[in-house]
Write a protein that holds these residues in place. Structure first.
Motif, PDB file in Angstrom:
ATOM      1  N   ARG A   1       0.837  -1.199   0.000  1.00  0.00           N
ATOM      2  CA  ARG A   1       0.000   0.000   0.000  1.00  0.00           C
ATOM      3  C   ARG A   1       0.879   1.258   0.000  1.00  0.00           C
ATOM      4  NH1 ARG A   1      -5.116   0.687   0.473  1.00  0.00           N
ATOM      5  NH2 ARG A   1      -5.526  -1.424   1.237  1.00  0.00           N
ATOM      6  N   GLN A   2       1.938   1.264   0.795  1.00  0.00           N
ATOM      7  CA  GLN A   2       2.854   2.403   0.777  1.00  0.00           C
ATOM      8  C   GLN A   2       3.455   2.594  -0.611  1.00  0.00           C
ATOM      9  OE1 GLN A   2       5.366   1.158   4.195  1.00  0.00           O
ATOM     10  NE2 GLN A   2       4.935   3.188   5.012  1.00  0.00           N
ATOM     11  N   LEU A   3       3.878   1.491  -1.216  1.00  0.00           N
ATOM     12  CA  LEU A   3       4.453   1.584  -2.558  1.00  0.00           C
ATOM     13  C   LEU A   3       3.432   2.085  -3.569  1.00  0.00           C
ATOM     14  CD1 LEU A   3       6.507  -1.742  -2.640  1.00  0.00           C
ATOM     15  CD2 LEU A   3       7.344   0.566  -2.163  1.00  0.00           C
ATOM     16  N   SER A   4       2.179   1.677  -3.397  1.00  0.00           N
ATOM     17  CA  SER A   4       1.141   2.109  -4.330  1.00  0.00           C
ATOM     18  C   SER A   4       0.908   3.616  -4.247  1.00  0.00           C
ATOM     19  CB  SER A   4      -0.161   1.352  -4.063  1.00  0.00           C
ATOM     20  OG  SER A   4      -0.767   1.773  -2.848  1.00  0.00           O
ATOM     21  N   PHE A   5       1.101   4.206  -3.061  1.00  0.00           N
ATOM     22  CA  PHE A   5       0.952   5.656  -2.925  1.00  0.00           C
ATOM     23  C   PHE A   5       2.015   6.389  -3.757  1.00  0.00           C
ATOM     24  CE2 PHE A   5      -0.922   4.872   1.541  1.00  0.00           C
ATOM     25  CZ  PHE A   5      -2.190   4.719   0.992  1.00  0.00           C
ATOM     26  N   HIS A   6       3.248   5.896  -3.693  1.00  0.00           N
ATOM     27  CA  HIS A   6       4.315   6.543  -4.453  1.00  0.00           C
ATOM     28  C   HIS A   6       4.158   6.285  -5.951  1.00  0.00           C
ATOM     29  CE1 HIS A   6       6.480   7.859  -0.896  1.00  0.00           C
ATOM     30  NE2 HIS A   6       6.224   6.671  -0.362  1.00  0.00           N
ATOM     31  N   LEU A   7       3.638   5.122  -6.302  1.00  0.00           N
ATOM     32  CA  LEU A   7       3.321   4.874  -7.709  1.00  0.00           C
ATOM     33  C   LEU A   7       2.255   5.841  -8.194  1.00  0.00           C
ATOM     34  CD1 LEU A   7       3.361   3.182 -10.327  1.00  0.00           C
ATOM     35  CD2 LEU A   7       1.683   1.668  -9.245  1.00  0.00           C
ATOM     36  N   ALA A   8       1.236   6.077  -7.375  1.00  0.00           N
ATOM     37  CA  ALA A   8       0.175   7.021  -7.735  1.00  0.00           C
ATOM     38  C   ALA A   8       0.740   8.433  -7.928  1.00  0.00           C
ATOM     39  CB  ALA A   8      -0.912   7.028  -6.665  1.00  0.00           C
ATOM     40  N   ASN A   9       1.740   8.801  -7.116  1.00  0.00           N
ATOM     41  CA  ASN A   9       2.375  10.114  -7.297  1.00  0.00           C
ATOM     42  C   ASN A   9       3.058  10.210  -8.653  1.00  0.00           C
ATOM     43  OD1 ASN A   9       1.555  10.916  -4.748  1.00  0.00           O
ATOM     44  ND2 ASN A   9       3.485  10.360  -3.762  1.00  0.00           N
ATOM     45  N   LEU A  10       3.703   9.123  -9.062  1.00  0.00           N
ATOM     46  CA  LEU A  10       4.353   9.117 -10.376  1.00  0.00           C
ATOM     47  C   LEU A  10       3.329   9.204 -11.498  1.00  0.00           C
ATOM     48  CD1 LEU A  10       7.093   6.377  -9.811  1.00  0.00           C
ATOM     49  CD2 LEU A  10       7.488   8.815 -10.181  1.00  0.00           C
ATOM     50  N   ILE A  11       2.228   8.493 -11.333  1.00  0.00           N
ATOM     51  CA  ILE A  11       1.194   8.486 -12.370  1.00  0.00           C
ATOM     52  C   ILE A  11       0.533   9.852 -12.483  1.00  0.00           C
ATOM     53  CG2 ILE A  11      -1.064   7.504 -12.978  1.00  0.00           C
ATOM     54  CD1 ILE A  11      -0.107   4.858 -11.824  1.00  0.00           C
ATOM     55  N   SER A  12       0.444  10.569 -11.370  1.00  0.00           N
ATOM     56  CA  SER A  12      -0.241  11.863 -11.378  1.00  0.00           C
ATOM     57  C   SER A  12       0.569  12.975 -12.037  1.00  0.00           C
ATOM     58  CB  SER A  12      -0.589  12.280  -9.946  1.00  0.00           C
ATOM     59  OG  SER A  12       0.589  12.519  -9.193  1.00  0.00           O
ATOM     60  N   LEU A  13       1.860  12.742 -12.287  1.00  0.00           N
ATOM     61  CA  LEU A  13       2.668  13.759 -12.964  1.00  0.00           C
ATOM     62  C   LEU A  13       2.150  13.965 -14.384  1.00  0.00           C
ATOM     63  CD1 LEU A  13       6.276  12.752 -11.868  1.00  0.00           C
ATOM     64  CD2 LEU A  13       4.977  14.734 -11.099  1.00  0.00           C
ATOM     65  N   PRO A  14       2.107  15.201 -14.860  1.00  0.00           N
ATOM     66  CA  PRO A  14       1.597  15.446 -16.217  1.00  0.00           C
ATOM     67  C   PRO A  14       2.486  14.802 -17.277  1.00  0.00           C
ATOM     68  CG  PRO A  14       2.571  17.442 -15.295  1.00  0.00           C
ATOM     69  CD  PRO A  14       2.509  16.448 -14.187  1.00  0.00           C
ATOM     70  N   SER A  15       1.868  14.029 -18.180  1.00  0.00           N
ATOM     71  CA  SER A  15       2.630  13.330 -19.210  1.00  0.00           C
ATOM     72  C   SER A  15       2.977  14.220 -20.382  1.00  0.00           C
ATOM     73  CB  SER A  15       1.829  12.110 -19.707  1.00  0.00           C
ATOM     74  OG  SER A  15       1.587  11.208 -18.653  1.00  0.00           O
ATOM     75  N   ASP A  16       2.219  15.312 -20.562  1.00  0.00           N
ATOM     76  CA  ASP A  16       2.461  16.172 -21.729  1.00  0.00           C
ATOM     77  C   ASP A  16       3.657  17.102 -21.528  1.00  0.00           C
ATOM     78  OD1 ASP A  16       1.338  17.638 -19.740  1.00  0.00           O
ATOM     79  OD2 ASP A  16      -0.212  18.592 -20.969  1.00  0.00           O
ATOM     80  N   ASP A  17       4.244  17.087 -20.334  1.00  0.00           N
ATOM     81  CA  ASP A  17       5.403  17.930 -20.071  1.00  0.00           C
ATOM     82  C   ASP A  17       6.526  17.086 -19.488  1.00  0.00           C
ATOM     83  OD1 ASP A  17       6.919  20.215 -19.955  1.00  0.00           O
ATOM     84  OD2 ASP A  17       6.173  20.808 -17.980  1.00  0.00           O
ATOM     85  N   ALA A  18       6.787  15.938 -20.143  1.00  0.00           N
ATOM     86  CA  ALA A  18       7.789  15.011 -19.647  1.00  0.00           C
ATOM     87  C   ALA A  18       9.180  15.621 -19.778  1.00  0.00           C
ATOM     88  CB  ALA A  18       7.723  13.700 -20.437  1.00  0.00           C
ATOM     89  N   PRO A  19      10.074  15.349 -18.837  1.00  0.00           N
ATOM     90  CA  PRO A  19      11.422  15.934 -18.879  1.00  0.00           C
ATOM     91  C   PRO A  19      12.277  15.303 -19.970  1.00  0.00           C
ATOM     92  CG  PRO A  19      11.233  14.403 -17.050  1.00  0.00           C
ATOM     93  CD  PRO A  19       9.870  14.537 -17.634  1.00  0.00           C
ATOM     94  N   ASP A  20      13.315  16.006 -20.344  1.00  0.00           N
ATOM     95  CA  ASP A  20      14.296  15.472 -21.290  1.00  0.00           C
ATOM     96  C   ASP A  20      15.348  14.697 -20.519  1.00  0.00           C
ATOM     97  OD1 ASP A  20      13.045  16.642 -23.501  1.00  0.00           O
ATOM     98  OD2 ASP A  20      14.077  18.557 -23.143  1.00  0.00           O
ATOM     99  N   TRP A  21      15.748  13.573 -21.079  1.00  0.00           N
ATOM    100  CA  TRP A  21      16.692  12.700 -20.407  1.00  0.00           C
ATOM    101  C   TRP A  21      17.925  12.506 -21.294  1.00  0.00           C
ATOM    102  CZ3 TRP A  21      14.838  10.981 -15.627  1.00  0.00           C
ATOM    103  CH2 TRP A  21      13.453  11.038 -15.448  1.00  0.00           C
ATOM    104  N   CYS A  22      19.066  12.456 -20.668  1.00  0.00           N
ATOM    105  CA  CYS A  22      20.260  12.034 -21.394  1.00  0.00           C
ATOM    106  C   CYS A  22      20.351  10.514 -21.313  1.00  0.00           C
ATOM    107  CB  CYS A  22      21.516  12.687 -20.810  1.00  0.00           C
ATOM    108  SG  CYS A  22      21.925  12.138 -19.130  1.00  0.00           S
ATOM    109  N   MET A  23      21.187   9.925 -22.124  1.00  0.00           N
ATOM    110  CA  MET A  23      21.283   8.462 -22.171  1.00  0.00           C
ATOM    111  C   MET A  23      21.724   7.884 -20.828  1.00  0.00           C
ATOM    112  SD  MET A  23      20.198   7.467 -25.017  1.00  0.00           S
ATOM    113  CE  MET A  23      20.706   5.758 -24.830  1.00  0.00           C
ATOM    114  N   GLU A  24      22.623   8.577 -20.154  1.00  0.00           N
ATOM    115  CA  GLU A  24      23.099   8.084 -18.862  1.00  0.00           C
ATOM    116  C   GLU A  24      21.968   8.045 -17.840  1.00  0.00           C
ATOM    117  OE1 GLU A  24      26.656   9.032 -15.590  1.00  0.00           O
ATOM    118  OE2 GLU A  24      26.065  10.538 -17.089  1.00  0.00           O
ATOM    119  N   GLU A  25      21.137   9.067 -17.841  1.00  0.00           N
ATOM    120  CA  GLU A  25      20.009   9.111 -16.911  1.00  0.00           C
ATOM    121  C   GLU A  25      18.990   8.021 -17.223  1.00  0.00           C
ATOM    122  OE1 GLU A  25      19.690  13.851 -15.762  1.00  0.00           O
ATOM    123  OE2 GLU A  25      18.900  13.147 -17.686  1.00  0.00           O
TER     124      GLU A  25
END
Length: 340
Positions: free
Chosen positions: A237-261
């Motif tokens: 349940r604790q893990l599901s809360f943090h997963l929900a936080n990740l899901i709630s982030l806006p997908s249309d403004d995803a960050p740019d990643w370098c290959m290492e990241e």
């Protein structure tokens, strides 16, 4: 019996059938109306013996209230449509006011079922039909208590396994969305809600098992197992809360990643998922990936507005910390059901 329960019918269905048979048999032996008792026996079978006993103590006085209202209304108005209406409405209202919610359904059914065929001898009919309702309540309670005490271990294990699988799938799916900036083929928010529903059901079955052990014997090993399942559910349940936080982030403004990241995040997510599935010995998490995420997160802490990338790093590191700190689920102290 196990083959019959597994292949043909469930335990609750079987107990309902036995309760109906015994109720009908007792009523026929004493030449009492069967229908009231059988209806009561059907609707009063509960998941646990504890629920049957507690609710049975509420249902009988509630049924007495419904029967009384029905007999008075029939005496004054006869067998008319308004009699059924008054009996049902008053029974529900009085049960609600007296906080007899658990007996409201049985009381209402008893009230409306008593009206047909009652033309005279109202007091005798009241005693007779209330007695048959009591037979139904008592029989279903005894059957639920004595016959096939339920064991919820298999259901709990199945739900935990499904929840672990769903959690790892959703974590991988969400991180692929954020890393590749592509929409997932499934609705992650809906799937996350389904995950929490599974955990709710697993907690419910744990509670049912503890209630059963108030009235039935249990082994220390069984209690230890149940405690380990409760700890797993709490962690998931604790893990599901943090997963929900990740899901709630806006997908249309995803960050740019370098290959290492990207490589560091994928490596960490894969190893976190392995830790979620395996609760025994854990393989070490890639130190370089952790160091990179911690460094990047630390470098952003002085900003007035943290970018989405920092939130993602924080949630992943928190999930890692939860999995790292959890204790073994194999050996846990025993306790009595009252202490949990």
């Amino acid at each position: 019996m196990k083959w019959l329960k597994k292949r043909f019918i469930g335990g609750r269905i079987l107990k309902t059938g036995v309760a109906v048979f015994l109720t009908a048999l007792i009523c026929q032996l004493f030449n009492l109306p069967v229908v009231f008792a059988v209806i009561t026996a059907i609707v009063t079978i509960e998941p646990t013996a504890a629920d049957s006993i507690k609710k049975g103590l509420i249902r009988f006085p509630a049924s007495a209230i419904g029967a009384s209202i029905a007999m008075v209304a029939t005496f004054l108005l006869g067998d008319t449509a308004i009699t059924y209406t008054i009996s049902a409405v008053l029974t529900i209202y009085i049960c609600y006011k007296l906080k007899l919610d658990a007996g409201m359904l049985v009381a209402t059914l008893t009230a409306v079922a008593m009206i047909p065929g009652t033309e005279d001898h109202f007091l005798l009919e009241f005693v007779k039909r209330l007695g048959t309702t009591g037979i139904g309540i008592l029989t279903s309670t005894l059957v639920n208590f004595l016959l096939m005490p339920p064991k919820y271990k298999d259901q709990i294990i199945a739900l935990i396994t499904e929840a672990e699988s769903k959690l790892t799938q959703l974590l991988a799916e969400r991180m692929n969305e954020l890393l590749d900036q592509k929409q997932s083929a499934i609705s992650l928010e809906a799937a996350s809600n389904q995950l929490r529903t599974k955990l709710d059901r697993a907690e419910m079955f744990c509670r049912f098992q503890l209630q059963e052990w108030h009235y039935h014997s249990y082994k220390r090993e069984e209690m230890n197992e149940l405690q380990s399942y409760q700890k797993k559910i709490y962690l998931l349940r604790q893990l599901s809360f943090h997963l929900a936080n990740l899901i709630s982030l806006p997908s249309d403004d995803a960050p740019d990643w370098c290959m290492e990241e990207k490589q560091a995040v994928r490596t960490l997510v894969s190893q976190l998922n392995n830790r979620i599935i395996r609760s025994g010995e854990q393989e070490p998490v890639d130190a370089e990936a952790l160091a990179l995420l911690r460094h990047e997160l630390k470098g952003e802490t002085d900003e007035d507005e943290l970018p989405d990338k920092s939130y993602i790093y924080f949630e992943l590191l928190t999930i890692h910390a939860l999995l790292k700190k959890r204790r073994s689920f194999v050996k846990v102290p025993s306790a009595k059901p009252e202490e949990l």
